[in-house]
Design an enzyme around this catalytic site. Structure first.
Site, mmCIF file in Angstrom:
data_model
loop_
_atom_site.group_PDB
_atom_site.id
_atom_site.type_symbol
_atom_site.label_atom_id
_atom_site.label_comp_id
_atom_site.label_asym_id
_atom_site.label_seq_id
_atom_site.Cartn_x
_atom_site.Cartn_y
_atom_site.Cartn_z
ATOM 1 N N ILE A 132 0.848 -1.202 0.000
ATOM 2 C CA ILE A 132 0.000 0.000 0.000
ATOM 3 C C ILE A 132 0.878 1.245 0.000
ATOM 4 O O ILE A 132 0.629 2.212 -0.729
ATOM 5 C CB ILE A 132 -0.937 0.019 1.223
ATOM 6 N N CYS A 133 1.939 1.167 0.819
ATOM 7 C CA CYS A 133 2.829 2.324 0.941
ATOM 8 C C CYS A 133 3.346 2.830 -0.409
ATOM 9 O O CYS A 133 3.392 4.048 -0.619
ATOM 10 C CB CYS A 133 3.990 2.003 1.865
#
Lengths: 241, 175
Positions: free
Chosen positions: B46-47
């Site tokens: 996600i980062c």
């Protein structure tokens, strides 16, 4: 270099997955029947009555164990299938949660975060591969876990019958009251030792005899307890009669 | 977690910047605003969407006199490899391996031992002008962050969903 055919190995694992039913069924069949013979021999004096009761007990036990194994495996499979469905629906909706979860699991198993990331990213190019790997690594779920309820039931029932025949057959063949129970217990002891030894052999253990001794010890305890209970309740039968 | 009006804890940490190791000090950032975004880990799924998203919007933030700083608990080597993996990141990625900066900003998740997805925008006096955080599994909106930056720079009362060109709220109110 020796190579292992994965398909063959998979078939072997599938066959071995029935080992629980076989060991449980045989052990239970032997112990239950030996216990019934011991208990009834203590309580009832007629050889034929004891054999008949043990036969009835064997039939009921095999059916009960088979049905129990089938229903248990079916219930387990249904619950696992429902869980798998939820997991897959969640994964389809939020694939990154699966990716993150699998990444964490791979890290726990010793991969560096960077290496785990690359593995998961590669797996993500084939959604089915990602899904099945995540199910196995994150939830310990796989196709084999779902089992085959009908097969489990049949295997368990037959295993129980085979186990039950071991003490029953010598008991029925040897009518001399002095030796019938002894022969049944001797056959039981050999079989239980054999089952334990067989289990040790399957597990590639060097101390296979130890498994045999363990099974045998349990059998002796169960038989002794059954006989003692039979002796204890025999006065009740006399009173009722 | 720090809230608007709180003084921002200073920092002087190692960082990865343009493929090399550098140092980044809050005191030496000259821009009007500073956007600090904390994220849980390098090499995650996600980062990178956020890290790349902020990198793509770097020029738009620069046009708003805003410096972007990313922070996670990973070390500089990890940041360097991660940035290379992502095709290069042109803003400083601070290494906060002990989580001390994340703790100073009140957004360290003690259970997971990572920083939450938290965003702080510091004003010219290096006080918190805006702060927010979201769960570890939900990425932030770069567009929304840019909208906040633009709204903050107006110094006006901005109604809901305000964007440049939309009328401001009533003036002369203390807010």
């Amino acid at each position: 270099m020796a190579t292992v055919d994965p398909a063959e190995k998979r078939r072997l694992f599938e066959r071995l997955s029935s080992i629980r039913e076989i060991v449980f069924g045989v052990q239970d069949g032997v112990l239950t029947t030996a216990g019934v013979l011991c208990g009834l021999s203590g309580a009832v004096s007629q050889h034929s009555q004891v054999a008949l009761a043990a036969l009835a007990s064997t039939a009921a036990g095999a059916l009960s164990m088979g049905a129990g194994a089938y229903l248990g495996a079916r219930a387990e499979a249904e619950v696992l299938r429902a869980e798998l469905h939820l997991v897959r629906a969640d994964a389809a909706e939020k694939p990154y949660t699966v990716q993150e979860g699998l990444l964490d699991e791979l890290c726990k198993e010793g991969l560096s975060r960077e290496a785990a990331f690359r593995v998961v990213r590669l797996l993500s190019t084939a959604p089915r591969a990602l899904e099945s790997t995540a199910e196995a690594k994150m939830f310990g779920l796989g196709g084999a876990v779902l089992g085959k309820p009908a097969l489990d039931g049949v295997v368990m029932g037959i295993a129980f019958l085979v186990g039950a025949v071991v003490p029953l057959l010598p008991y029925m063949l040897i009518t001399a009251q002095r030796y019938d129970l002894g022969a049944a217990l001797l056959a039981t002891a050999f079989t239980l030792f054999g089952v334990g030894y067989f289990e040790g052999w399957l597990a590639h253990r060097s101390d296979r005899w130890r498994s045999g001794i363990r099974f045998l010890t349990i059998a002796l305890i169960a038989a002794a307890a059954g006989y003692a209970i039979g002796l204890a309740i025999s006065p009740l039968g006399a009173t009722a009669g | 977690m720090l809230k608007p009006g709180d003084p921002a804890p200073p920092f002087d940490l190692e960082c990865a910047l343009d493929g090399r190791t550098a140092r980044c000090s809050l005191a030496k950032i000259p821009s009007e605003l500073v956007l600090i975004f904390f994220y849980p880990r390098d090499f995650s799924f996600i980062c990178p969407t956020e890290v790349i998203g902020f990198n793509k919007a770097l020029k738009e933030f620069a046009a708003e006199e805003t410096t972007i700083v990313g922070v996670s608990i990973d070390n500089v080597d990890s940041h360097l490899r991660w940035a290379r993996e992502l095709g290069g990141i042109a803003y400083p990625m601070l290494a906060d391996p002990e989580g001390s900066l994340a703790r100073a900003y009140g957004i360290f998740d003690e259970n997971e031992k990572v920083a939450l997805r938290a965003t702080f925008i510091l004003d010219r006096r290096r006080k918190v002008a805006y702060s927010s955080s979201c769960p570890l599994n939900i990425g932030r909106s770069v567009i929304e962050t840019l909208r906040i930056v633009r709204a903050l720079r107006t110094g006006q009362l901005c109604p809901a969903d305000w964007t440049p060109g939309v009328e401001f709220g009533p003036t002369g109110r203390d807010f």
